[in-house]
Scaffold this motif. Structure first.
Motif, PDB file in Angstrom:
ATOM      1  N   GLY A 239       0.731  -1.224  -0.116  1.00  0.00           N
ATOM      2  CA  GLY A 239      -0.097  -0.109   0.076  1.00  0.00           C
ATOM      3  C   GLY A 239       0.796   1.366  -0.013  1.00  0.00           C
ATOM      4  O   GLY A 239       0.492   2.328  -0.165  1.00  0.00           O
ATOM      5  N   HIS A 240       2.031   1.127   0.328  1.00  0.00           N
ATOM      6  CA  HIS A 240       2.762   2.416   0.317  1.00  0.00           C
ATOM      7  C   HIS A 240       3.775   2.339  -0.914  1.00  0.00           C
ATOM      8  O   HIS A 240       4.760   3.219  -0.761  1.00  0.00           O
ATOM      9  CB  HIS A 240       3.751   2.393   1.740  1.00  0.00           C
ATOM     10  N   SER A 242       3.156   3.619  -3.554  1.00  0.00           N
ATOM     11  CA  SER A 242       3.098   5.097  -4.443  1.00  0.00           C
ATOM     12  C   SER A 242       3.979   5.919  -3.538  1.00  0.00           C
ATOM     13  O   SER A 242       4.403   7.085  -4.337  1.00  0.00           O
ATOM     14  CB  SER A 242       1.650   5.391  -4.391  1.00  0.00           C
ATOM     15  N   SER A 256      -4.357   3.213  -3.091  1.00  0.00           N
ATOM     16  CA  SER A 256      -4.416   2.629  -1.910  1.00  0.00           C
ATOM     17  C   SER A 256      -5.709   2.664  -1.123  1.00  0.00           C
ATOM     18  O   SER A 256      -6.294   3.458  -1.062  1.00  0.00           O
ATOM     19  CB  SER A 256      -3.100   3.198  -0.734  1.00  0.00           C
TER      20      SER A 256
ATOM     21  N   ARG C  44      -1.766   7.247 -11.029  1.00  0.00           N
ATOM     22  CA  ARG C  44      -2.298   8.219 -10.058  1.00  0.00           C
ATOM     23  C   ARG C  44      -1.318   8.479  -9.057  1.00  0.00           C
ATOM     24  O   ARG C  44      -0.551   7.750  -8.685  1.00  0.00           O
ATOM     25  CB  ARG C  44      -3.647   7.742  -9.321  1.00  0.00           C
ATOM     26  N   ALA C  45      -1.345   9.968  -8.544  1.00  0.00           N
ATOM     27  CA  ALA C  45      -0.499  10.107  -7.395  1.00  0.00           C
ATOM     28  C   ALA C  45      -0.772   9.328  -6.203  1.00  0.00           C
ATOM     29  O   ALA C  45       0.249   9.238  -5.596  1.00  0.00           O
ATOM     30  CB  ALA C  45      -0.603  11.639  -7.387  1.00  0.00           C
ATOM     31  N   ASN C  46      -1.647   9.103  -6.061  1.00  0.00           N
ATOM     32  CA  ASN C  46      -2.087   8.186  -4.841  1.00  0.00           C
ATOM     33  C   ASN C  46      -1.585   8.784  -3.621  1.00  0.00           C
ATOM     34  O   ASN C  46      -0.747   8.037  -2.758  1.00  0.00           O
ATOM     35  CB  ASN C  46      -1.912   6.802  -5.148  1.00  0.00           C
ATOM     36  N   LYS C  48      -0.100   9.865   0.228  1.00  0.00           N
ATOM     37  CA  LYS C  48      -0.377   9.706   1.550  1.00  0.00           C
ATOM     38  C   LYS C  48      -0.710  11.125   2.199  1.00  0.00           C
ATOM     39  O   LYS C  48       0.187  11.805   2.515  1.00  0.00           O
ATOM     40  CB  LYS C  48       0.817   8.995   2.204  1.00  0.00           C
TER      41      LYS C  48
END
Lengths: 416, 952, 94
Positions: A239-240, A242, A256, C44-46, C48
């Motif tokens: 999930g990390h 990107s 994610s 996509r930049a996605n 966090k």
């Protein structure tokens, strides 16, 4: 040190100190031949196969938190290779075969329990879709059987077998070699075996940037424990992914999402197989401890929070009761979520990135656990040789430009 | 018998005038109304209550609350059997019947206890190191049987559950002194306040001490209109301050329950601010054999004495590792429990080196620092190791924790987003200060002012837990999962040192009690073993639920017929009258066919299909998706949406269209008819209406924002009655339809508005059967009227009703594709015969760019073809794979639809076949589950290739 | 379960809505290369952190709108109509 019943007996006589650490906690070296980012199942397996298959032992696995602390320890532990397309079937079957020998390979009991996986057909349309699926699996050389309603009933008698049910059960199909494995053991087993071959597992070592050469190729990483140089770097961060790709200056076809799972309080054995109901989305097995392990679909918005929405929790449990009505009085004991890396076609990406010397293994979405052995095997191959493994060739970033997606979920009408 | 009932006035919670009969492990007992199972068993002198998870060691009652790890029972039987109920929370009711979990044949003689003899070879994680030979499967069944706790019911739950949503300004979780004080303060300041009391009594630990302060606060809270929910436990804090709580409504296990009761109620409370006031758990002391029945948390013993008038023993050894623990001695003595000795553990001077009595405490050996020992005769060992604030909700809400070294406890480090802690769960143990802070917090939150920081005092000096050195006997940290200090040491030795590894490797805190009394001690012991403070070992983020909650309660009413409710046709009853065989298609309950007596579904479908081809049939197509699209840009918009140009339609004309997504994949098909210059009628598939409408709206609202178009969904507004067959018009004419609708006056693929007896009709000449067909749309509530009107003329025509199955037969004979059956999420328009349509269309449409990528141009793409089995008798199985050789080999395609064709007298099938268009005339092999069939590839359609039957 | 404020209907529970992912993606013309088209479709930049995304009030008014939301805390930083210019929000990287 070899694990065995004899070793346990020796341990009983001489106390805890007779055991050796499962892995070291080494200080980072200034340079490694290969760095793998992410000490989940995929990253640890990559390191292990780099050492075992390619003789590359000067390897570090970098982990932001604790090894096995991400999705490897947050999933519903299903292993299977029931895929439609030949490309996926070969990949996942290779993985399942590695799982079948993993306990002895690693000298660590991963408790592979090939209790079978049953998919429920709730309509004649489902029966047709499963016929296609089972026949396609046989084409791919993988075990698959269609089941009658009575056979499903015999395998999981607590199912809602009423013909009046909202999702009546008309039959199903099974892969008998599918099942579950102990998720932590997979991470720990690979970690221990990789460590024994000389791999440094560096926990609490967060990657904060990449160092580059004049041609843009990566030469190392900046970490919370200082800079580390490396000839080649592999990313296995689920999930990390990107976040790391962004640090390296590229983007991925990945979003994610939080994937929820939950367990009930343990009870005596009540379900001896894994049941998946595509119509309701319920995904149920019973752990060896006796907990009902419940999974289902993704939370419906992008998220990096390992929480999960209560609306979806309610949906998952409602789906579970639709097929197992007697579970109503069991109590939900623990609920959590993993952050999964979802791509449009729900198939992984294993190979080079646009950045020289940087390789990636991601995109497993909701199904990364079952792919751990082959994910590690194929990422190790490309890290060691610079060429994609034959099994991984269809699973390159290029497919998002050519349109050659490997969209199992779309073809089967069922989320993998 | 060591446990016994105390004389009045003890017993704040019980009513001595009402005795309650219940049974435990098959033996009858008596208690009083207000007793829990635990208090009643203690009062009856029962000490051995359960068996532990791994080693099956005898266990008693350890606590008086939700933290109970040991005293678990299965309540009731049959469909109402509830496993793993904590005896400490279970009120006794007349007829209650319960049994111990995890023991066979019984709790006294449990064969599983043999594990205890092998305990030394069963340390933490032993299963990772063995059972590898010959194979895990060889051991797994036996291990599964040994594990687990209670027995799951095998029948559907007869009881039901409900869900209430509630919104409030301030939600206070916990009705102890701090919770009450903050709720009253917030209400005084004008806020809407909701207060949750986990038990049936307000006041927390003060409630059973007869404290006048809490009684006054409760009265005031009620007077101020605070909504107080009793027996309601908040178990989770979710995004944006949604607190979920479970209210116990009916008593578990009562003998005289009606057939169905409301068992529990789920509260979903959206609160502007949440105040957590859940108090603290007592932290146990670690010493050898500290799991024996008769070892108990010290404050629990006091609660049993004061609240339930039960002395858990006659002579107690008090292990006081805390100031608060030490203060208990006189209180217990005042209740009539003799204090045999007090081991003041605050300076670790005296340790328990042995506990005597395997199935119940008979005494203990105390060891002084100089090594001298003293044997104490007692039947009760009370463990007071300090406190662990209940920081669960704070942590769930995203709050951080900090470590108070003197008190060896984690407390909230500031507030969590939207959630403030007060009282003991904030680490505020000084009563006066805690009350003042709680009031300040309630007041500030009600007024939207800054909240004062809590007066974190800790609970005085409470040294951290330590394992006792140089002793034999397991020193348990986690009772339920049998994790002892030695297991923690093993984890440390093997480098499972982080909190996550510790928990998972040893299984500490993974039981039904979720480590409420074990987690902190495990962290402390691991810290000592690895020369770290507990916070360096780490804390895990607490996950919901705070206490286990019934699956049924979370689900509420989303069960049975209310789980994804089925949709019925507006004329459902008419079909019932025709003898319809209903099946579920997606969300709809629809007639699959109308079998005659003794007729199979297949035979009925073939008969109905034959009737449509020879006379006429009537189909209820009401679920068909319907949209009206209006506006000056409606034509241009529909050109974008569909493969197939819609702007060139004349008013009254209709055209078939394929809907793609931006990736070029076929997602739906339908018919678009032009109602006027700026007005269109769009029929989608039944299953595709929602995705079509969503796609239309997304493109209109998000991309083509300058288009002036409105999309109105009208699926449920209009019913659809489809009449098809060579005599279709004759039938309609007989029923009084306007002659302007006659085939001669109305071409195929045109639409006309009409009326019959004033009822508006929207009639589309279209055909999914290949016969003359009319799709008559009319107001939904009129569909039964029209069906009856037509049916009254059916006999003269020889017409029949036909179901989905016959429709499938008919459309396959014509080679018409069915979205979702012949296509899947990978199908491109060129795969289903639309290559030329793509080339012809001059304007842009959604998905077009994607079709020209390499994948779209691959000559090996699958294409839809017809198959006829070589033997002319076998219906090819749907899903069968096409390949030259039997499996395993590379597949070339698969059968997507397959029926026996009554019109042709032999079976026909549709298939997706690689490069299929070029393979007409080839014979292919079709493989299904080990059998193989030959079939010929034929051009489509199978039937009436010239389409001459469309006009009747 | 989040509480989202529909610009037309006001605050409602998350399960009345559907999220369709990243918003403000510029749709290229048909003349672009396969690679550019692929990037538009899939990449996509996605982030966090702050994510600009598109939601629809499915079980409500049916309208689409934009949301700026933190993908870690799920805090909603801005809600605005499809045709409104994106407001600045704190914490958004370059």
């Amino acid at each position: 040190m070899k694990y065995s019943a004899l070793a346990l007996l020796r341990g009983a006589l001489s106390g805890p100190d007779s055991w050796s650490p499962a892995w070291r906690s080494p200080e980072p070296k200034p340079e490694y031949e290969v760095i793998v980012i992410g000490a989940g199942g995929h990253g640890l397996a990559t390191a292990y196969y780099l050492a075992r298959n390619h003789g590359i032992r000067n390897v570090a696995v970098l982990e932001r938190g604790w090894l096995g602390g991400g999705n490897t320890g947050r999933n519903t532990t299903i292993v299977r290779s029931n895929y439609l397309f030949p490309e996926s079937a070969r990949l996942y079957e290779f993985s399942l075969r590695l799982y079948e020998s993993l306990t002895r390979e690693l000298n660590f009991n991963i408790m592979l329990s090939q209790r079978g996986l049953i998919l429920l057909a709730h309509s004649r349309h489902d029966l047709d879709a499963m016929s296609r699926w089972a026949n396609a699996m046989r084409m791919n050389g993988i075990d698959a059987e269609l089941l009658s309603r009575d056979e499903v009933a015999a395998a999981a008698p607590l199912l809602n077998l009423s013909p009046e049910a909202r999702f009546p059960i008309l039959g199903g199909f099974t892969q008998r070699r599918a099942g579950t494995a102990r998720h932590d053991a997979v991470a720990w087993g690979y970690a221990r075996a990789a460590d024994a071959l000389g791999v440094d597992i560096l926990q609490n070592c967060e990657v904060r940037g990449f160092t580059r050469d004049a041609h843009g190729g990566v030469t190392g990483v900046e970490t919370s424990r200082g800079p580390i140089r490396a000839g080649r770097i592999g990313i296995a961060a689920a999930g990390h992914s990107s976040v790391l790709a962004r640090l390296a200056g590229f983007s991925l076809p990945v979003t994610s999402y939080a994937l929820q799972a939950m367990v009930t309080e343990p009870t005596k054995p009540a379900l001896d197989t894994v049941v998946l109901s595509p119509g309701t989305g319920a995904y149920v097995s019973q752990s060896d401890k006796g907990e009902m392990v419940l999974g289902a679909s993704l939370d419906l918005f992008p998220s990096y929070a390992q929480r999960g929405s209560f609306a979806l929790t309610q949906g998952i449990l409602a789906s579970t009761l639709a097929i197992f009505p007697s579970f109503s009085r069991l109590r939900l004991m623990r609920q959590w979520a993993g952050i999964v890396d979802v791509v449009h076609d729900s198939s992984p990406i294993i190979g080079p990135t646009p950045v020289p010397n940087l390789f990636i293994n991601c995109g497993w979405g909701t199904g990364g656990f079952k792919g751990i052995p082959v994910g590690g095997w194929t990422l190790a191959h490309v890290l060691a040789t610079g060429r994609s493994h034959e099994l991984a060739e269809p699973f390159q970033l290029e497919r998002f430009y050519t349109g050659r997606l490997i969209d199992e979920a779309a073809a089967a009408g069922i989320a993998h | 018998m060591s446990g016994h009932r105390l004389a009045a006035p003890a017993g704040a919670f019980i009513d001595r005038s009402r005795t309650v009969e219940f049974s435990f492990n098959g033996r009858p007992y008596q208690g009083y109304e207000g007793d829990t199972l635990a208090s009643a068993l203690l009062a009856n002198g029962v000490r051995l209550v359960g068996r532990s998870f791994k080693l099956h060691r005898p266990r008693g009652i350890w606590s008086a609350g939700a933290e109970e790890p040991s005293a678990l029972v299965d309540v009731g039987s049959g469909a109402r059997r509830t496993p793993n109920v904590r005896a400490t929370l279970l009120p006794i009711v007349p007829g209650l019947s319960c049994v111990s979990v995890n023991c066979w044949p019984g709790v006294r003689l449990d064969l599983g206890a043999v594990n205890g003899f092998f305990a030394a070879v069963l340390p933490a994680g032993f299963y990772y190191k063995t059972f590898k030979w010959p194979d895990w499967h060889w051991y797994e069944p036996a291990i599964r049987r040994m594990a687990g706790l209670g027995v799951a019911p095998r029948e559907p739950d007869p009881d039901h559950y409900e869900e209430v949503t509630h919104a409030t300004d301030v939600l206070v979780v916990g009705a102890g002194l701090a919770g009450l004080a903050s709720a009253v303060a917030a209400a005084r300041a004008g806020a809407r306040v909701c207060l949750l009391s986990g038990s049936a009594h307000c006041g927390g630990a003060l409630g059973w001490r007869g404290d006048v302060e809490v009684a006054g606060l409760e009265r005031e809270a009620r007077a101020l209109g605070v909504r107080i929910l009793m027996r309601t436990v908040a178990f989770g804090v979710y995004d944006h301050n949604l607190v979920c709580a479970l209210e116990t409504v009916s008593e578990e296990g009562a003998a005289d329950l009606p057939a169905c009761v409301l068992r529990e109620r789920l509260w979903k409370i959206r609160a502007h601010s949440v105040i957590a006031a859940q108090g603290a758990f007592e932290r146990p002391v670690v010493f050898p054999d500290n799991d024996r029945p008769g070892v108990m948390l010290a404050h629990a013993a006091l609660k049993y004495a004061r609240a339930f008038a039960v002395a858990p023993g006659r002579r107690a050894l008090l292990l006081a590792n805390s100031d608060a623990g030490l203060a208990l001695a006189p209180q217990l003595a005042a209740c009539g429990i003799e204090i045999a000795a007090v081991a003041d553990g605050r300076s670790q001077q005296v340790e328990v080196s042995a506990v005597h009595g395997a199935r119940g405490v008979r005494g203990a050996t105390l060891r002084a620092p100089d090594g001298s020992t003293e044997r104490v005769h007692c039947d009760l060992i009370l463990s007071a190791g300090g406190f662990a604030p209940a920081v669960h909700l704070h942590s769930q809400a995203g709050g951080r924790l900090r470590w108070i070294k003197d008190s060896a406890m984690f407390v909230p480090d500031g507030a969590a987003p939207g959630l403030w802690s007060v009282g003991a769960c904030a680490g505020a143990f000084d009563r006066a200060q805690a009350r003042a802070h709680a009031e300040g917090t309630g007041d500030a939150l009600a007024r939207g002012q800054p909240v004062p920081p809590p007066p974190v005092s800790g609970a005085g000096i409470c040294p951290p837990a330590r394992a006792v050195a140089r002793v034999s006997g397991k020193q348990f940290v986690d009772l339920q999962n049998d994790v002892a200090a030695g297991d923690i040491a093993l984890a440390a030795r093997e480098n499972y040192r982080s909190v996550e590894h510790l928990k998972r490797y040893t299984t500490t805190g993974m039981g039904t009690d979720q480590g409420k009394t074990s987690n902190i001690n495990a962290l402390i012991l691991m810290g000592e073993l690895t020369q770290r403070a507990a916070p360096e070992v780490g804390t895990t983020r607490f996950r919901p639920p705070y206490v286990p909650v019934s699956v049924g309660a979370v689900v509420g009413r989303r069960t049975g017929a209310l789980y994804r409710p089925l949709r019925r046709l507006p004329a459902h009853e008419w079909h019932v009258g025709r003898g319809a065989l209903f099946e579920i298609f997606g969300d709809w309950l629809r007639p699959a066919a109308y079998p005659l007596a003794g007729e199979s579904l297949e035979a009925a479908a073939e008969r109905e299909a034959h009737a449509v081809r020879s006379t006429a049939g009537i189909l209820d197509g009401s679920p068909l998706g319907k949209l009206e699209v209006f506006g000056p840009d409606a034509a241009r918009f529909l050109d974008y949406m569909y493969v197939g140009s819609m702007s060139s339609l004349a008013v009254g004309q209709a055209r078939y269209g394929l809907l793609l997504n931006e990736n070029g994949t076929v997602v739906d098909d339908g018919i678009v008819a032009r109602l006027g210059a700026e007005r269109f009628w769009v029929n989608t598939t039944t299953a595709g209406i929602e995705r079509t409408q969503a796609a239309f709206e997304e493109w209109l609202q998000c991309e083509f924002v300058d288009f002036r178009v409105l999309v109105t969904p009208v699926t449920s507004r209009w019913a659809n009655v489809t009449v098809a067959g060579p005599r279709a018009w004759a039938w309609l004419a007989a029923a009084g339809f306007d002659p302007a609708l006659a085939p001669a006056a109305m071409k195929h693929m045109t639409l006309k508005d009409s009326r019959i007896e004033g009822v508006p009709l929207r009639v589309l000449r279209a055909s999914f059967s290949g016969e003359l067909g009319y799709e008559i749309n009319l107001p939904a509530l009129k569909s039964r009227w029209l069906l009856e009107r037509l049916w009254s003329k059916a006999a003269g025509i020889g017409a029949v009703p036909y179901g989905i199955e016959a429709l499938q037969v008919l459309r396959v004979e014509k080679g018409y594709l069915h979205i979702g059956t012949d296509t899947d999420g990978t199908t491109l328009p060129q795969d289903v015969g639309f290559a030329r349509g793509l080339e012809r269309k001059s304007v842009a449409f959604v998905g077009r760019r994607s079709l020209t990528r390499a994948a779209g141009r691959d000559p090996k793409r699958p294409q839809m073809v017809g198959l006829v089995p070589a033997d002319a008798t076998t219906v090819l199985p749907v899903g069968a794979q096409i390949a030259d050789r039997p499996p395993p080999t590379l597949t070339q395609g698969h059968v997507t639809s397959s029926y026996r064709s009554p019109a042709l007298g032999h079976p026909v099938a549709l298939a997706m076949l690689a490069d299929g268009a070029a393979r007409t005339g080839d014979t292919v092999r079709v493989h299904h589950l080990g059998r193989s069939y030959a079939a010929r590839v034929v051009a489509l359609p199978f039937y009436d290739p010239k389409g001459s039957r469309l006009n009747g | 379960m989040m509480l989202l404020s529909c610009p037309w209907c006001g605050p409602r529970d998350e399960n009345e809505f559907a999220c369709a992912g990243t918003t403000h993606i510029v749709r290229p013309g048909p003349e672009v290369s396969d690679a550019e088209w692929g990037r538009y479709l899939f990449f996509r930049a996605n982030p966090k952190g702050v994510h600009r995304e598109r939601w629809r009030h499915v079980y409500g008014c049916g309208q689409w709108f934009n949301v700026a939301r933190d993908t870690v805390t799920h805090q909603v930083l801005a809600v605005y109509r499809m045709t409104e210019p994106p407001p600045a929000v704190p914490g958004e990287g370059p």
